[in-house]
Write a protein that holds these residues in place. Sequence first.
Motif, PDB file in Angstrom:
ATOM      1  N   PRO A   2      -6.224   3.029  -9.786  1.00 29.85           N
ATOM      2  CA  PRO A   2      -5.091   3.078  -8.859  1.00 29.85           C
ATOM      3  C   PRO A   2      -4.823   1.719  -8.225  1.00 29.85           C
ATOM      4  O   PRO A   2      -5.711   0.879  -8.133  1.00 29.85           O
ATOM      5  CB  PRO A   2      -5.521   4.094  -7.805  1.00 29.85           C
ATOM      6  N   ILE A   3      -3.571   1.542  -7.781  1.00 27.35           N
ATOM      7  CA  ILE A   3      -3.220   0.284  -7.127  1.00 27.35           C
ATOM      8  C   ILE A   3      -3.835   0.253  -5.727  1.00 27.35           C
ATOM      9  O   ILE A   3      -4.140   1.293  -5.148  1.00 27.35           O
ATOM     10  CB  ILE A   3      -1.691   0.081  -7.056  1.00 27.35           C
ATOM     11  N   THR A   7      -1.070  -3.382  -2.068  1.00 26.74           N
ATOM     12  CA  THR A   7       0.020  -3.412  -3.046  1.00 26.74           C
ATOM     13  C   THR A   7       0.982  -2.258  -2.797  1.00 26.74           C
ATOM     14  O   THR A   7       2.211  -2.440  -2.834  1.00 26.74           O
ATOM     15  CB  THR A   7      -0.529  -3.368  -4.480  1.00 26.74           C
ATOM     16  N   ALA A   8       0.455  -1.067  -2.532  1.00 29.34           N
ATOM     17  CA  ALA A   8       1.309   0.092  -2.262  1.00 29.34           C
ATOM     18  C   ALA A   8       2.170  -0.155  -1.019  1.00 29.34           C
ATOM     19  O   ALA A   8       3.373   0.125  -1.018  1.00 29.34           O
ATOM     20  CB  ALA A   8       0.466   1.352  -2.087  1.00 29.34           C
ATOM     21  N   GLN A   9       1.566  -0.695   0.037  1.00 27.69           N
ATOM     22  CA  GLN A   9       2.321  -0.975   1.258  1.00 27.69           C
ATOM     23  C   GLN A   9       3.381  -2.044   1.021  1.00 27.69           C
ATOM     24  O   GLN A   9       4.504  -1.933   1.514  1.00 27.69           O
ATOM     25  CB  GLN A   9       1.381  -1.392   2.381  1.00 27.69           C
ATOM     26  N   ASN A  10       3.032  -3.080   0.269  1.00 27.40           N
ATOM     27  CA  ASN A  10       4.010  -4.126  -0.052  1.00 27.40           C
ATOM     28  C   ASN A  10       5.178  -3.559  -0.847  1.00 27.40           C
ATOM     29  O   ASN A  10       6.343  -3.890  -0.588  1.00 27.40           O
ATOM     30  CB  ASN A  10       3.350  -5.268  -0.820  1.00 27.40           C
ATOM     31  N   LEU A  11       4.869  -2.704  -1.813  1.00 28.55           N
ATOM     32  CA  LEU A  11       5.913  -2.098  -2.639  1.00 28.55           C
ATOM     33  C   LEU A  11       6.812  -1.195  -1.796  1.00 28.55           C
ATOM     34  O   LEU A  11       8.042  -1.235  -1.919  1.00 28.55           O
ATOM     35  CB  LEU A  11       5.291  -1.327  -3.799  1.00 28.55           C
ATOM     36  N   LEU A  12       6.219  -0.394  -0.919  1.00 29.15           N
ATOM     37  CA  LEU A  12       7.015   0.456  -0.030  1.00 29.15           C
ATOM     38  C   LEU A  12       7.941  -0.384   0.850  1.00 29.15           C
ATOM     39  O   LEU A  12       9.113  -0.041   1.034  1.00 29.15           O
ATOM     40  CB  LEU A  12       6.101   1.318   0.846  1.00 29.15           C
TER      41      LEU A  12
END
Length: 163
Positions: A2-3, A7-12
Amino acid sequence: MPISSDTAQNLLGEMFHIGRALRIALAFSDAGQLPPGGLGVLTTLDVAGPCRQVDLAADLRITQSAMSRHITELVGAGYISRQADPSDGRAALVQLTGEGRDLLYRAREIHTRHLQETLNDWSEDDAEQAFLAVRRLRNSLNSRARCAPADENPQVSKERTDV
């Protein structure tokens, strides 16, 4: 694997900013009194053809009350029409009118031209790669939505890849 959370927060964060940038950059001055989200309703109807309001709400993943407001405003503006469902007289089908289709096509032309101008320093390959990444992200989000518990996502429907 999983990422990462970062990274998930940056993408969101980027998706939030893209949404805001799109609303600003692709504002459609010819939309008249079109409610926010109205072009989404028109686009979905253009692809789906005549359909029930409940199915339209599911496709757009919005509540029935929000869809009712959209339908009322779009019917009042003459962009869609409502008629009895021949298979069930208790239900109604909604569909684009000629005026709604004309408005949608004008909006598409303006949006396409504006995006082309905005991305004039991008290569065709860069734009194609961005398209593929965004489509993959959308498909992943739609897949997650279809698997969510009912109380987490009450509006689940088939995925549209052509909208």
